[in-house]
Motif scaffolding. Structure first.
Motif, PDB file in Angstrom:
ATOM      1  N   ARG A 279       2.816  13.773   2.192  1.00  0.00           N
ATOM      2  CA  ARG A 279       3.034  12.378   1.806  1.00  0.00           C
ATOM      3  C   ARG A 279       4.027  11.740   2.764  1.00  0.00           C
ATOM      4  O   ARG A 279       5.019  12.352   3.142  1.00  0.00           O
ATOM      5  CB  ARG A 279       3.594  12.303   0.383  1.00  0.00           C
ATOM      6  N   THR A 280       3.743  10.518   3.190  1.00  0.00           N
ATOM      7  CA  THR A 280       4.672   9.758   4.025  1.00  0.00           C
ATOM      8  C   THR A 280       4.896   8.389   3.404  1.00  0.00           C
ATOM      9  O   THR A 280       4.066   7.895   2.640  1.00  0.00           O
ATOM     10  CB  THR A 280       4.115   9.571   5.448  1.00  0.00           C
ATOM     11  N   SER A 281       6.018   7.777   3.751  1.00  0.00           N
ATOM     12  CA  SER A 281       6.317   6.451   3.217  1.00  0.00           C
ATOM     13  C   SER A 281       5.520   5.367   3.924  1.00  0.00           C
ATOM     14  O   SER A 281       5.282   4.292   3.363  1.00  0.00           O
ATOM     15  CB  SER A 281       7.820   6.164   3.348  1.00  0.00           C
ATOM     16  N   HIS A 284       0.477   6.612   5.477  1.00  0.00           N
ATOM     17  CA  HIS A 284      -0.122   7.672   4.662  1.00  0.00           C
ATOM     18  C   HIS A 284      -1.643   7.542   4.587  1.00  0.00           C
ATOM     19  O   HIS A 284      -2.372   8.532   4.775  1.00  0.00           O
ATOM     20  CB  HIS A 284       0.485   7.648   3.263  1.00  0.00           C
TER      21      HIS A 284
END
Length: 389
Positions: A279-281, A284
Motif C-alpha cells: 500500500r502507498t499513499s 497506489h
C-alpha cells in the motif's frame, strides 16, 4: 587472478623458508605483532609480483550501501558532524519534524565551526510536506529554525526545477544519494536505500551535470538533469542486457514502456521478479494496474509479482545478481524522462554493494507475498491510475 609464477617452486620455497624462520624466531615483539608484520610482508611480495598497480590493489572501498533509515541517518549524522569546510544538500522533501530539525541542528553546528552550508530544496516536493513544510519554517519556525535561516554560513535556494534527487556532499569528497528524503518516515518506518560514493570525481561529475565515467567503469553515475537525461536509456540497456534474471524493488511503477519490455524479456527466457509495496499513499492505483499488466502480458512462470508488507520506498534493479542500479528514479514516465534524478550503476559479482543488494533482495522476497493472479481492476482504479494516483 594471481600470476602463475607466484606459485613457482622458488616462490614456494621462499615463503616456506620465511614462515619456518618466523616460527623459530624469538624476539621482543609480541607474537600478534610479528604475525601482522609477516602478513603485510607476504602481501607486499604478492603485489610486487603482480602485473597490477599497488594503488589499485590496496584502494579502499569507494562505495557503501546503507539499508533503511537507522543505518542511513546514522551515517548522515556522522558525516555532518565531521564536515570540515563544505556541506551541500539537494533535497526533494524536508519535513519540519524531529528528523528534519535534527538535520537542521547538525547544519547549524557545522556552520558555527565555519563550514559553508548550501541547501537546495526543490519546491515541487512541498506538496508532500503539507502543514510541516520546510520553507514555512523561514517565517514561522521556532527554535533551531531561527538560527538556521539567519546563520551567515547557511545559504538556501528553493528553485522550481522538479529535481527529485536526494544528495548530500561533504567536503567535496563524499557523496550520499538514494531515495531517502528528510523526515521521520524515512528514518524510522519506510524501507529505503542510501549509497555512499567516496571520491572527488563523483562530486565533480554530479555538480557539473556531465558524465565522465566510461561504460566499463564498475561504479557509474546515471543522471537526469536540465541538460542531460540518461536514466531511461540506462534502465532499458540493463533490462535488454539481462541473461538470466531481473529483480526490481520499486515504490512507484507505471511506465508502459518498461512494463512492455519486462513482459517481452520474460517470454525470451528471463526470470522477472517485481517487488512493490502493499500500500502507498500515492500512486497506489497505478501500481495495481501495472501489476495486472505485467501478469497478463508476462510469461506465466517467469513473471512473478510480490507485495512488500510495509512501505517500500527504495528504487533498486538487480540484474543477473552482478549489476545493481540504485538511486532516486521511480519507474514512472515523469521520473524517467522529465524530473531530475541521480542513480548509480554498480557492476561486479563480488562488489560489496552488489553483495549487500543481493542479501537485501533475498530478505525482501522472503518477507513479501507473491500474487497468485492478476488483480481485478475496477473502473475507479483505472481512472485513479490514469491520474497517477
Amino acid at each position: 587472478m594471481l600470476p602463475s609464477r607466484i606459485f613457482s617452486p622458488r616462490s614456494r620455497r621462499s615463503m616456506i623458508r620465511g614462515a619456518r624462520a618466523y616460527l623459530r624466531r624469538r624476539g621482543s615483539h609480541p607474537r600478534w605483532f610479528q604475525s601482522l608484520r609477516m602478513f603485510y610482508r607476504l602481501r607486499m611480495l604478492v603485489m610486487l609480483r603482480m602485473q597490477q598497480r599497488i594503488g589499485a590493489i590496496v584502494r579502499r572501498r569507494d562505495t557503501e550501501l546503507y539499508v533503511d533509515g537507522e543505518e542511513a541517518f546514522r551515517r548522515i549524522d556522522e558525516l555532518l558532524r565531521g564536515a570540515r569546510h563544505t556541506i551541500i544538500i539537494h533535497m526533494f522533501i524536508w519535513v519540519d519534524d524531529p528528523t528534519g530539525r535534527a538535520v537542521a541542528l547538525r547544519l547549524v553546528e557545522a556552520a558555527d565551526r565555519g563550514v559553508n552550508v548550501h541547501v537546495t530544496k526543490d519546491t515541487t516536493g512541498d506538496m508532500f510536506e503539507l502543514d510541516r513544510d520546510f520553507l514555512t519554517t523561514k517565517t514561522h519556525g521556532k527554535g533551531i529554525w531561527q538560527r538556521f535561516w539567519h546563520h551567515p554560513n547557511i545559504h538556501v535556494e528553493a528553485p522550481e526545477e522538479q529535481n527529485h534527487g536526494k544528495v548530500y556532499i561533504i567536503d567535496g569528497e563524499t557523496m550520499l544519494l538514494g531515495g531517502m528524503n528528510i523526515s521521520d518516515e524515512y528514518r524510522y518506518r519506510w524501507h529505503d536505500f542510501l549509497i555512499e560514493l567516496r571520491g572527488a570525481r563523483f562530486v565533480e561529475e554530479y555538480l557539473s551535470e556531465s558524465p565522465r565515467t566510461s561504460q566499463s567503469d564498475p561504479v557509474r553515475l546515471v543522471m537526469n538533469s536540465l541538460h542531460h537525461s540518461a536514466v531511461r536509456e540506462a534502465i532499458t540497456a540493463l533490462i535488454h542486457g539481462a541473461r538470466r534474471e531481473i529483480i526490481l524493488e520499486q515504490a512507484y511503477f507505471s511506465d508502459p514502456g518498461i512494463v512492455d519490455l519486462l513482459a517481452k524479456r520474460s517470454h525470451e527466457g528471463i526470470h522477472v521478479r517485481v517487488i512493490l509495496p502493499l500500500r502507498t499513499s500515492v500512486h497506489h492505483s497505478a501500481n495495481i494496474v501495472t501489476m495486472a499488466s505485467l501478469m497478463e502480458q508476462g510469461h506465466d512462470e517467469r513473471m512473478q509479482i510480490f507485495q512488500y508488507p510495509g512501505m517500500l520506498h527504495g528504487k533498486m534493479i538487480l540484474v543477473d545478481r552482478v549489476r545493481a542500479f540504485i538511486g532516486s528514479a521511480n519507474l514512472m514516465t515523469s521520473s524517467l524522462d522529465a524530473m531530475g534524478e541521480v542513480n548509480v550503476l554498480i557492476t561486479g559479482k563480488n562488489h560489496s554493494v552488489v553483495r549487500r543488494a543481493r542479501e537485501t533482495v533475498r530478505f525482501d522476497l522472503l518477507r513479501s507475498t507473491p500474487l497468485q493472479g492478476p488483480p481485478q481492476l475496477r473502473w475507479v482504479t483505472r481512472v485513479l491510475a490514469y491520474l497517477g494516483l
